[in-house]
Design an enzyme around this catalytic site. Structure first.
Site, short mmCIF file in Angstrom:
data_model
loop_
_atom_site.label_atom_id
_atom_site.label_comp_id
_atom_site.label_asym_id
_atom_site.label_seq_id
_atom_site.Cartn_x
_atom_site.Cartn_y
_atom_site.Cartn_z
N HIS A 307 0.85 -1.19 0.00
CA HIS A 307 0.00 0.00 0.00
C HIS A 307 0.88 1.24 0.00
O HIS A 307 1.94 1.25 0.62
CB HIS A 307 -0.89 0.02 1.26
CG HIS A 307 -2.05 0.95 1.13
ND1 HIS A 307 -1.95 2.29 1.38
CD2 HIS A 307 -3.33 0.74 0.71
CE1 HIS A 307 -3.12 2.86 1.17
NE2 HIS A 307 -3.97 1.96 0.75
N ASP A 364 -8.00 -5.08 -0.19
CA ASP A 364 -8.48 -5.96 -1.28
C ASP A 364 -8.12 -7.42 -1.08
O ASP A 364 -8.59 -8.27 -1.83
CB ASP A 364 -7.89 -5.47 -2.61
CG ASP A 364 -8.44 -4.10 -2.99
OD1 ASP A 364 -7.64 -3.19 -3.29
OD2 ASP A 364 -9.68 -3.94 -2.93
#
Ligand code: SDX
Length: 428
Positions: A307, A364
């Site tokens: 991320h 996700d």
């Protein structure tokens, strides 16, 4: 006394004020940089070190794994609020009173009809069209059926546009799924709650009464809350920069949907399940895929990992992982792909390559496992992300316009040819 940053170029010193946020973040305000230095700019591909705005909506602390919407922690909101309350909070800045929530729900229901001619646009798509492309087009097409421009300084006009898109977007999203399944388009039922109605529009069968399952609706509601906003991510920055040209809200949202579609962003939830299925088909050989992810010559990435901001766990991934185990347990579903995901995460989190780069499971990584357990087709996963992110996009767009932010127009450093004279074709 506000802090100052000093820059020295060729022996000349330049001072810039430092903006300090409510959570003690510091940003060097370089609004005067080009003018003060005679044209010097900054360069920061992907804006990894660049703040685009000051915002009061969402706070992230990537090192501590903190996510708050308008000051409320994501853990509390996921546990105690429902999605419509969180939408109201993000957009208007406060949790709604009972009266405000009731009016918000009623006003949204009153706008939940979609012009019948929109179906003709949907009909034009092949069944095989990806739902994100269809949804982006239908969202843009809504402008034609709601042509009036909105005065963003008018509370009433802005509120009208907001409830309109909150009402019609779930209908269009559900239609993209029913189109692929060759099911008749469903309009929903205004006697149902917002998330229950979404589920009904997606799953109702034309020949039997719709029966909702509270466990499923609660899981869906929590997933939408967890996706509702995430400060200046790729798709939100797209919504803001498109809106900064004073393009309308619906046009800006349509652009945001397209940005979210990318597999490095919201499209990752679909890519994660496809990756886990490939590992399952390959005999569950997680070591092989970990090696591929680490191999610089292999374009394969561990989807759902890493991320830009979280350099520690993604708080949403922690909540979704726990929810996945609960939902599958309550529904009595044994999904081997969840075990593969957990095995993959266990190995990666101990592997130096991932540890050194601070790569952790993101929002996700586990979400697709729940969507699958709820019977949502893989190609609809990113549409579910968009349904959750809708209030965040609206809130960010509204903040940008109300703060009268300038049109977004970054500079560049030119590295092409110097000036050269034209040559006729016979001289080349
Ligand atoms: C979302 O921004 C947001 O807030 C987004 C989001 C939201 O709510 O809006 O949180 C939603 O988009 C989550 C991210 C979903 N995407 C994926 O899961 C795709 C896989 N992840 C990566 O592609 C990547 O981690 C990104 C895109 C998420 C972040 O990329 P960055 O910050 O640009 O980092 P990078 O690509 O420069 O990677 C740094 C290093 C590189 O190695 P080196 O060149 O330093 O040797 O880490 C490696 C990368 O190769 N790396 C990975 C990896 N992610 C980064 N290696 C293998 N697998 C991965 N998943």
């Amino acid at each position: 006394m506000s802090k100052i940053a000093t820059l020295e170029i060729d022996g000349n010193k330049y001072e810039f004020p430092i903006v300090e946020g409510t959570e003690n973040e510091l940003g060097i305000d370089i609004k005067t940089l080009r003018g003060a230095t005679g044209g010097v700019t900054t360069i920061d591909p992907g804006y990894k070190n660049t703040g685009s705005c000051e915002s009061a909506i969402t706070f992230l602390d990537g090192e501590k794994g903190i996510l708050r919407y308008r000051g409320y922690s994501i853990e509390e909101l996921a546990e105690k609020a429902d999605f419509l309350e969180v939408a109201y909070l993000l957009i208007f800045g406060e949790l709604p009173t009972a009266e405000q929530l009731e009016k918000f729900d009623k006003d949204i229901k009153e706008e939940s009809q979609v012009d019948e001619d929109m179906k003709k646009i949907l009909d034009g798509f092949p069944k095989s069209a990806h739902p994100m492309g269809v949804l982006s087009s239908l969202t843009s097409a809504l402008i034609a059926f709601n042509p009036g421009s909105v005065d963003v300084d008018s509370e009433e006009e802005m509120y009208g546009a907001i409830v309109k898109i909150l009402a019609k977007f779930p209908v269009l999203a559900a239609w993209t799924m029913r189109k692929r399944k060759s099911l008749p388009l469903d309009y929903g039922d205004n006697s149902l709650g917002y998330v229950e109605n979404l589920h009904k529009m997606m799953f109702a069968k034309p020949n039997q009464a719709y029966e909702s399952n509270k466990l499923v609706i609660d899981a869906l509601d929590k997933l939408l809350i967890l996706h509702a906003d995430h400060e200046q991510n790729c798709s939100t920055s797209t919504v803001r920069i498109v809106g900064s040209s004073h393009a309308g809200l619906f046009a800006s949202l349509s652009a945001g949907i397209s940005a979210l579609w990318g597999p490095l962003h919201g499209g990752a939830n679909q890519a994660v399940i496809e990756m886990l299925e490939a590992i399952k088909a390959d005999g569950g050989d997680t070591a092989k895929y970990i090696a591929k992810a680490k191999d610089k010559n292999d374009p394969f990435r561990l989807m759902g990992f890493g991320h830009r901001v979280y350099k520690n766990f993604d708080p949403r991934a922690k909540i979704i992982k726990k929810s996945a185990e609960e939902v599958l347990g309550d529904l009595g579903i044994e999904d081997p792909v969840l075990d593969i995901a957990k095995g993959l995460a266990d190995v990666a989190l101990k592997d130096e390559y991932f540890v050194q780069r601070k790569l952790y499971p993101n929002v996700d990584f586990y979400s697709g496992i729940i969507y699958r357990a709820l019977g949502i087709p893989t190609e609809m996963f990113t549409v579910m992300f968009a349904l959750g992110r809708l209030p965040g996009w609206i809130a960010q767009w509204r903040e940008m316009r109300l703060r009268k932010e300038p049109i977004g127009r970054p500079r560049q450093i030119y590295v092409g040819e110097n000036h050269r004279a034209f040559k006729t074709v016979s001289e080349r």
